[in-house]
Design an enzyme around this catalytic site. Structure first.
Site, PDB file in Angstrom:
ATOM      1  N   TYR A  93      25.635 -13.005 -10.343  1.00  0.00           N
ATOM      2  CA  TYR A  93      26.800 -12.408  -9.696  1.00  0.00           C
ATOM      3  C   TYR A  93      27.631 -13.437  -8.935  1.00  0.00           C
ATOM      4  O   TYR A  93      27.913 -13.263  -7.743  1.00  0.00           O
ATOM      5  CB  TYR A  93      26.375 -11.248  -8.778  1.00  0.00           C
ATOM      6  CG  TYR A  93      25.072 -11.484  -8.031  1.00  0.00           C
ATOM      7  CD1 TYR A  93      25.057 -12.189  -6.830  1.00  0.00           C
ATOM      8  CD2 TYR A  93      23.860 -11.004  -8.533  1.00  0.00           C
ATOM      9  CE1 TYR A  93      23.873 -12.395  -6.143  1.00  0.00           C
ATOM     10  CE2 TYR A  93      22.668 -11.215  -7.843  1.00  0.00           C
ATOM     11  CZ  TYR A  93      22.686 -11.904  -6.659  1.00  0.00           C
ATOM     12  OH  TYR A  93      21.515 -12.116  -5.972  1.00  0.00           O
ATOM     13  N   TYR A 154      32.011  -9.543 -12.992  1.00  0.00           N
ATOM     14  CA  TYR A 154      30.718  -8.935 -12.618  1.00  0.00           C
ATOM     15  C   TYR A 154      30.788  -7.410 -12.689  1.00  0.00           C
ATOM     16  O   TYR A 154      29.894  -6.760 -13.250  1.00  0.00           O
ATOM     17  CB  TYR A 154      30.336  -9.398 -11.211  1.00  0.00           C
ATOM     18  CG  TYR A 154      29.041  -8.791 -10.692  1.00  0.00           C
ATOM     19  CD1 TYR A 154      27.829  -9.017 -11.352  1.00  0.00           C
ATOM     20  CD2 TYR A 154      29.027  -8.007  -9.542  1.00  0.00           C
ATOM     21  CE1 TYR A 154      26.647  -8.467 -10.881  1.00  0.00           C
ATOM     22  CE2 TYR A 154      27.845  -7.462  -9.057  1.00  0.00           C
ATOM     23  CZ  TYR A 154      26.655  -7.691  -9.733  1.00  0.00           C
ATOM     24  OH  TYR A 154      25.486  -7.142  -9.267  1.00  0.00           O
ATOM     25  N   LYS A 158      28.561  -4.612 -14.807  1.00  0.00           N
ATOM     26  CA  LYS A 158      27.782  -3.532 -14.174  1.00  0.00           C
ATOM     27  C   LYS A 158      28.260  -2.170 -14.692  1.00  0.00           C
ATOM     28  O   LYS A 158      27.470  -1.216 -14.769  1.00  0.00           O
ATOM     29  CB  LYS A 158      27.862  -3.645 -12.656  1.00  0.00           C
ATOM     30  CG  LYS A 158      27.186  -4.899 -12.103  1.00  0.00           C
ATOM     31  CD  LYS A 158      25.662  -4.828 -12.199  1.00  0.00           C
ATOM     32  CE  LYS A 158      25.025  -5.961 -12.932  1.00  0.00           C
ATOM     33  NZ  LYS A 158      23.550  -5.884 -12.996  1.00  0.00           N
TER      34      LYS A 158
HETATM   35  N1  LIG Z   1      21.188  -8.932  -4.626  1.00  0.00           N
HETATM   36  C1  LIG Z   1      22.166  -8.020  -4.516  1.00  0.00           C
HETATM   37  O1  LIG Z   1      22.867  -7.938  -3.483  1.00  0.00           O
HETATM   38  C2  LIG Z   1      22.408  -7.048  -5.634  1.00  0.00           C
HETATM   39  C3  LIG Z   1      23.228  -5.943  -5.374  1.00  0.00           C
HETATM   40  C4  LIG Z   1      23.476  -5.035  -6.397  1.00  0.00           C
HETATM   41  C5  LIG Z   1      22.916  -5.237  -7.641  1.00  0.00           C
HETATM   42  N2  LIG Z   1      22.117  -6.320  -7.873  1.00  0.00           N
HETATM   43  C6  LIG Z   1      21.569  -6.492  -9.209  1.00  0.00           C
HETATM   44  O2  LIG Z   1      20.157  -6.587  -9.111  1.00  0.00           O
HETATM   45  C7  LIG Z   1      19.646  -7.460 -10.114  1.00  0.00           C
HETATM   46  C8  LIG Z   1      18.737  -8.501  -9.479  1.00  0.00           C
HETATM   47  O3  LIG Z   1      19.459  -9.223  -8.490  1.00  0.00           O
HETATM   48  P1  LIG Z   1      18.723 -10.215  -7.486  1.00  0.00           P
HETATM   49  O4  LIG Z   1      19.653 -10.399  -6.342  1.00  0.00           O
HETATM   50  O5  LIG Z   1      17.339  -9.784  -7.226  1.00  0.00           O
HETATM   51  O6  LIG Z   1      18.701 -11.556  -8.347  1.00  0.00           O
HETATM   52  P2  LIG Z   1      18.049 -12.962  -7.953  1.00  0.00           P
HETATM   53  O7  LIG Z   1      19.106 -13.982  -8.192  1.00  0.00           O
HETATM   54  O8  LIG Z   1      17.421 -12.893  -6.598  1.00  0.00           O
HETATM   55  O9  LIG Z   1      16.856 -13.104  -9.006  1.00  0.00           O
HETATM   56  C9  LIG Z   1      17.188 -13.157 -10.340  1.00  0.00           C
HETATM   57  C10 LIG Z   1      16.026 -13.683 -11.163  1.00  0.00           C
HETATM   58  O10 LIG Z   1      16.509 -13.743 -12.490  1.00  0.00           O
HETATM   59  C11 LIG Z   1      16.151 -14.989 -13.054  1.00  0.00           C
HETATM   60  N3  LIG Z   1      17.118 -15.309 -14.101  1.00  0.00           N
HETATM   61  C12 LIG Z   1      18.397 -15.743 -13.975  1.00  0.00           C
HETATM   62  N4  LIG Z   1      18.961 -15.894 -15.181  1.00  0.00           N
HETATM   63  C13 LIG Z   1      18.037 -15.532 -16.083  1.00  0.00           C
HETATM   64  C14 LIG Z   1      18.027 -15.444 -17.499  1.00  0.00           C
HETATM   65  N5  LIG Z   1      19.098 -15.802 -18.232  1.00  0.00           N
HETATM   66  N6  LIG Z   1      16.908 -14.992 -18.119  1.00  0.00           N
HETATM   67  C15 LIG Z   1      15.810 -14.651 -17.404  1.00  0.00           C
HETATM   68  N7  LIG Z   1      15.752 -14.724 -16.059  1.00  0.00           N
HETATM   69  C16 LIG Z   1      16.847 -15.163 -15.415  1.00  0.00           C
HETATM   70  C17 LIG Z   1      16.135 -15.965 -11.904  1.00  0.00           C
HETATM   71  O11 LIG Z   1      15.329 -17.098 -12.205  1.00  0.00           O
HETATM   72  C18 LIG Z   1      15.566 -15.087 -10.773  1.00  0.00           C
HETATM   73  O12 LIG Z   1      14.146 -15.139 -10.750  1.00  0.00           O
HETATM   74  C19 LIG Z   1      20.861  -8.014 -10.841  1.00  0.00           C
HETATM   75  O13 LIG Z   1      21.089  -7.279 -12.023  1.00  0.00           O
HETATM   76  C20 LIG Z   1      22.007  -7.786  -9.869  1.00  0.00           C
HETATM   77  O14 LIG Z   1      23.247  -7.622 -10.527  1.00  0.00           O
HETATM   78  C21 LIG Z   1      21.845  -7.229  -6.889  1.00  0.00           C
END
Ligand SMILES: NC(=O)c1ccc[n+]([C@@H]2O[C@H](COP(=O)([O-])OP(=O)(O)OC[C@H]3O[C@@H](n4cnc5c(N)ncnc54)[C@H](O)[C@@H]3O)[C@@H](O)[C@H]2O)c1
Length: 249
Positions: A93, A154, A158
């Site tokens: 993101y 992004y 979503k």
């Molecule tokens: N963190 C937020 O504020 C938030 C809010 C709303 C939605 N989300 C959604 O939640 C989900 C997880 O977010 P997060 O903040 O926990 O992410 P993060 O960045 O903390 O963790 C993501 C993980 O994905 C792995 N990764 C990245 N690219 C990859 C790939 N191509 N293949 C396999 N693994 C890969 C990374 O190594 C990491 O371990 C996402 O879909 C995000 O859009 C997050």
């Protein structure tokens, strides 16, 4: 814990850190064996799952690459036998104004956030259909309903996650498979802490959430267990906002 996922096998993409890791730990605490597809370290989540006494499998897998997803799926079958619950969690993101967005940025975020959802579902749904039971859960975001700058790319991904969820639920319902999505607010993870989003940790809950604290990954795990368990057997095609009361839909 209530062992609501006893002996289920869950696959979680991007489960090495952040929200995916928290879901993996909670699933293991609820009795599930866990497989993680991640490009980063999976040492921490492996410890969480094995301390809970469950089986664990991970392989380095870019979830946006068909050949790597295929190899990962073979590993899951070999090591854990099947996949009952698929959590399409992986997502990136990076903030970028539309003026600065290049076509390469657009394609890469769609590959990681949307193609991964398609590829993983193609890999694991057929065997769920044969068994007549399955759960597909995808992480979307409340940004879909909000006005946020520099997020055209992004938010488009979503929206696709939600559309995929709604549409696939129709085809899989007759086979005992539910397909749902979870929409978090802004969550404190290592990635958001290192991004300009961190500047909103205090102000955003105050302005937009009913529950006035910053969301943490563990806030998502109860909803994930519900959607993964038999308790949600009659819930499908839905997007559940787990966001401290930010959006109403
Ligand atoms: N963190 C937020 O504020 C938030 C809010 C709303 C939605 N989300 C959604 O939640 C989900 C997880 O977010 P997060 O903040 O926990 O992410 P993060 O960045 O903390 O963790 C993501 C993980 O994905 C792995 N990764 C990245 N690219 C990859 C790939 N191509 N293949 C396999 N693994 C890969 C990374 O190594 C990491 O371990 C996402 O879909 C995000 O859009 C997050």
């Amino acid at each position: 814990m209530t062992n609501r996922l006893a002996d289920k096998v869950a696959v979680i993409t991007g489960g090495g850190a952040g929200i995916g890791r928290a879901i993996a730990k909670r699933f293991a605490d609820e009795g599930a064996h866990v497989a993680i597809a991640d490009i980063g370290s999976t040492d921490d989540v492996k410890r969480d799952v094995t301390v809970a006494g469950r089986r664990f499998f991970a392989s380095r897998c870019d979830a946006s690459r068909p050949d790597q997803v295929e190899a990962f799926a073979e590993g899951v079958l070999k090591e854990l036998g099947r996949c009952d619950i698929l959590v399409n969690n992986v997502g990136i993101y990076p903030l970028k104004p539309f003026d600065d967005l290049k076509f390469e940025d657009w394609k890469r975020i769609f590959e990681i956030n949307v193609d991964s959802q398609f590829l993983m579902s193609k890999a694991f749904v057929p065997a769920m259909k044969q068994r007549g039971w399955g759960r597909v859960i995808s992480l979307t975001s409340t940004v879909f309903w909000l006005k946020i700058d520099a997020y055209t790319h992004y938010i488009s991904t979503k929206a696709a996650n939600i559309g995929f969820t709604r549409a696939l639920a129709t085809e899989l319902g007759p086979h005992g498979i539910t397909v749902n999505a979870i929409a978090p607010s802004l969550v404190r993870t290592a990635t958001t802490e290192a991004s300009p989003l961190a500047e909103m940790f205090e102000a955003l809950p105050e302005m937009l959430q009913s529950i006035k604290r910053t969301q943490v990954p563990e806030d998502l795990t109860g909803a994930a267990v519900f959607l993964a368990s038999d308790d949600s057997a009659f819930v499908t095609g839905q997007t559940l906002a787990v966001d401290g009361g930010m959006v109403r839909h």
